[in-house]
Design an enzyme around this catalytic site. Structure first.
Site, PDB file in Angstrom:
ATOM      1  N   SER A 188       0.796  -1.418  -0.005  1.00 49.30           N
ATOM      2  CA  SER A 188       0.104  -0.155   0.093  1.00 49.30           C
ATOM      3  C   SER A 188       0.901   1.148  -0.092  1.00 49.30           C
ATOM      4  O   SER A 188       0.488   2.275  -0.532  1.00 49.30           O
ATOM      5  CB  SER A 188      -1.044   0.166   1.253  1.00 49.30           C
ATOM      6  OG  SER A 188      -0.351  -0.189   2.386  1.00 49.30           O
ATOM      7  N   HIS A 216      -5.465  -3.040  -3.059  1.00 50.07           N
ATOM      8  CA  HIS A 216      -5.182  -1.853  -3.832  1.00 50.07           C
ATOM      9  C   HIS A 216      -5.304  -2.790  -5.346  1.00 50.07           C
ATOM     10  O   HIS A 216      -4.831  -2.132  -6.339  1.00 50.07           O
ATOM     11  CB  HIS A 216      -3.856  -1.399  -3.876  1.00 50.07           C
ATOM     12  CG  HIS A 216      -3.960  -0.525  -2.364  1.00 50.07           C
ATOM     13  ND1 HIS A 216      -4.376   0.479  -2.154  1.00 50.07           N
ATOM     14  CD2 HIS A 216      -3.425  -1.120  -1.269  1.00 50.07           C
ATOM     15  CE1 HIS A 216      -4.518   1.055  -1.114  1.00 50.07           C
ATOM     16  NE2 HIS A 216      -4.105  -0.073  -0.246  1.00 50.07           N
ATOM     17  N   LYS A 247     -12.031   1.016  -2.112  1.00 51.60           N
ATOM     18  CA  LYS A 247     -11.157   1.573  -2.936  1.00 51.60           C
ATOM     19  C   LYS A 247     -11.532   1.913  -4.575  1.00 51.60           C
ATOM     20  O   LYS A 247     -12.405   2.607  -4.819  1.00 51.60           O
ATOM     21  CB  LYS A 247      -9.716   0.855  -2.785  1.00 51.60           C
ATOM     22  CG  LYS A 247      -9.470   1.019  -1.328  1.00 51.60           C
ATOM     23  CD  LYS A 247      -8.021   0.474  -0.965  1.00 51.60           C
ATOM     24  CE  LYS A 247      -7.992   0.213   0.542  1.00 51.60           C
ATOM     25  NZ  LYS A 247      -7.964   1.334   1.336  1.00 51.60           N
TER      26      LYS A 247
HETATM   27  C1  PLP Z   1      -3.465  -3.522   2.085  1.00 55.35           C
HETATM   28  C2  PLP Z   1      -4.575  -2.893   2.829  1.00 55.35           C
HETATM   29  N1  PLP Z   1      -5.233  -3.784   3.272  1.00 55.35           N
HETATM   30  C3  PLP Z   1      -6.668  -3.354   4.445  1.00 55.35           C
HETATM   31  C4  PLP Z   1      -6.935  -1.938   4.101  1.00 55.35           C
HETATM   32  C5  PLP Z   1      -8.065  -1.733   5.088  1.00 55.35           C
HETATM   33  O1  PLP Z   1      -9.318  -1.458   4.112  1.00 55.35           O
HETATM   34  P1  PLP Z   1     -10.480  -0.678   4.619  1.00 55.35           P
HETATM   35  O2  PLP Z   1     -10.026   0.882   4.157  1.00 55.35           O
HETATM   36  O3  PLP Z   1     -11.468  -0.947   3.640  1.00 55.35           O
HETATM   37  O4  PLP Z   1     -10.502  -0.721   6.178  1.00 55.35           O
HETATM   38  C6  PLP Z   1      -6.046  -0.940   3.515  1.00 55.35           C
HETATM   39  C7  PLP Z   1      -6.411   0.258   3.367  1.00 55.35           C
HETATM   40  O5  PLP Z   1      -7.021   1.016   3.998  1.00 55.35           O
HETATM   41  C8  PLP Z   1      -4.781  -1.686   2.625  1.00 55.35           C
HETATM   42  O6  PLP Z   1      -4.232  -0.721   2.353  1.00 55.35           O
END
Ligand code: PLP
Length: 399
Positions: A188, A216, A247
């Site tokens: 990320s 992502h 996203k």
């Molecule tokens: C790799 C990754 N996993 C999980 C999440 C969490 O997802 P959410 O924003 O839906 O809680 C994110 C981003 O926020 C992320 O970048």
């Protein structure tokens, strides 16, 4: 009534002061328009390069209309947790659609919808890995994977970024009966794609399961947007796939697609799934529209435009001291290293009308503070050119 002196407040005040002096304080900005490249932020117009709305669906009129229609059909809230009375037709239909969407790569899959990706990772890892298990976690994993592993009762081993040899060694040494390797698919904060083919081969060799967090990649990678598994044409019944829906899908929530026994266990035992109110059914209803767009020709065109923007940014952003990381995805980080310089650059861009995330420790390792440029299919080539020109000129004045 005021609290004259309290050890808790004293400690927090001291820590907050330390964050300030290290340029690590964070600030929320207030957005007053729908999420799109052109937004009004703190009362000023800006072009945003910091969202994860990779396909530009967050404010798409069809998705907004589906959300309104969902609210008219199901009301504003779900009223209860999924296992009491909060599980609606809309949630069930979305889960079926997502299971079908991922079925070529995760055979016998069922899907389970969660309110957020963070919750999905907490639920999943803590429910699957018990005291007889060992978790092998990538060093650059997202906080939600890290926290899920902390919550689990299993032994935890961290392997260095992309280091297959180190992981192989850890798996070889492990005495655990059950092994679970967990990794971001697209990292990320770096934007690179994990070597999933090699990771899966190692897992198969050592009898381990592989959990892939495609937050992502879902919607962005693969010809029909089904994510990293489609992109790499990689499948296995020992894969647990997590995709987020706030996203590229533009709404909110996440899902896990995995073998039906894994999913049934989560429904029965995953605390972060069971003990929380189900998200509004209208959200699931709106997501059906997003998923249809992702899988359509229009979705394909949006992804093609996004790839064009990525190539354009890489071509135009020629930097001397700062370093653009080698990423092929919509996440294009520029390493500046120093916290204060990163903040100053973010501020200078903001003054020129560009909003780019300035990312500092602890989100990234110390000494690797960076600007995290994210691109969306809703951007234009001109906007990307303007951002690149602004950043190149800020760097010139900095050095
Ligand atoms: C790799 C990754 N996993 C999980 C999440 C969490 O997802 P959410 O924003 O839906 O809680 C994110 C981003 O926020 C992320 O970048």
């Amino acid at each position: 009534m005021t609290v004259a002196s309290s050890p808790l407040l004293d400690r927090l005040q001291q820590k907050l002061h330390e964050l300030d002096t290290q340029h690590l304080s964070r600030q929320r900005r207030t957005v007053s328009t729908p999420h799109a490249p052109c937004m009004t932020v703190d009362g000023r117009p800006i072009v945003a390069f910091c969202s994860n709305d990779y396909l530009g669906l967050a404010a798409d009129p069809r998705v907004v209309e589906a959300l309104q229609q969902g609210a008219a059909l199901y009301g504003a809230g779900s009223g209860a947790s999924h296992l009491i009375s909060g599980h609606s037709d809309a949630h069930a239909a979305l889960e079926n659609k997502l299971a079908e969407f991922l079925s070529p790569w995760v055979p016998s899959a069922r899907a389970l919808y969660f309110s957020t990706g963070y919750m999905a990772n907490l639920a999943l890892i803590s429910a699957l890995a018990d005291k007889d298990a060992e978790i092998f976690s990538e060093a650059l994993n997202h906080a939600s994977l890290i926290d899920g592993a902390r919550l689990a009762r299993a032994k935890l081993s961290v392997y260095p970024h992309r280091d297959l040899q180190a992981l192989d060694e850890q798996l070889r040494q492990s005495q655990a009966k059950e092994k679970l390797v967990i990794t971001d698919a697209v990292f990320s904060m770096d934007g690179d794609i994990a070597p999933l083919r090699e990771l899966l081969a190692l897992c198969e060799q050592h009898g381990a399961w592989l959990l892939v967090d495609d937050a992502h990649g879902f919607g962005v990678l693969g010809d029909t947007g089904r994510g990293v598994l489609e992109h790499l044409d990689l499948g296995s019944p020992q894969l647990i796939y997590m995709g987020t829906l706030g996203k590229a899908a533009g709404v909110a929530g996440a899902f896990v697609a995995a073998h039906e026994t894994v999913i049934e266990w989560l429904v029965q035992r995953a605390r972060a799934y069971i003990y929380t109110t189900a998200s509004p059914p209208a959200v699931a209803h709106a997501l059906m529209t997003s998923i249809n767009i992702i899988g359509s020709d229009e979705g394909r065109q949006r992804r093609a435009h996004l790839r064009q923007l990525i190539a354009r940014l890489k071509e135009c952003l020629v930097l001397k001291c700062w370093r653009l990381l080698p990423s092929e995805t919509a996440i294009q980080p520029v390493i500046i290293a120093d916290n204060a310089a990163t903040m100053a650059t973010g501020k200078a861009l903001m003054e020129q009308g560009f909003w780019v995330g300035a990312i500092r420790p602890p989100t990234v390792p110390i000494g690797t503070a960076r600007l995290r440029i994210t691109l969306s299919a809703a951007h234009t080539i001109e906007q990307v050119d303007q951002l690149a020109a602004a950043l190149v000129s800020i760097e010139k004045n900095h050095s």
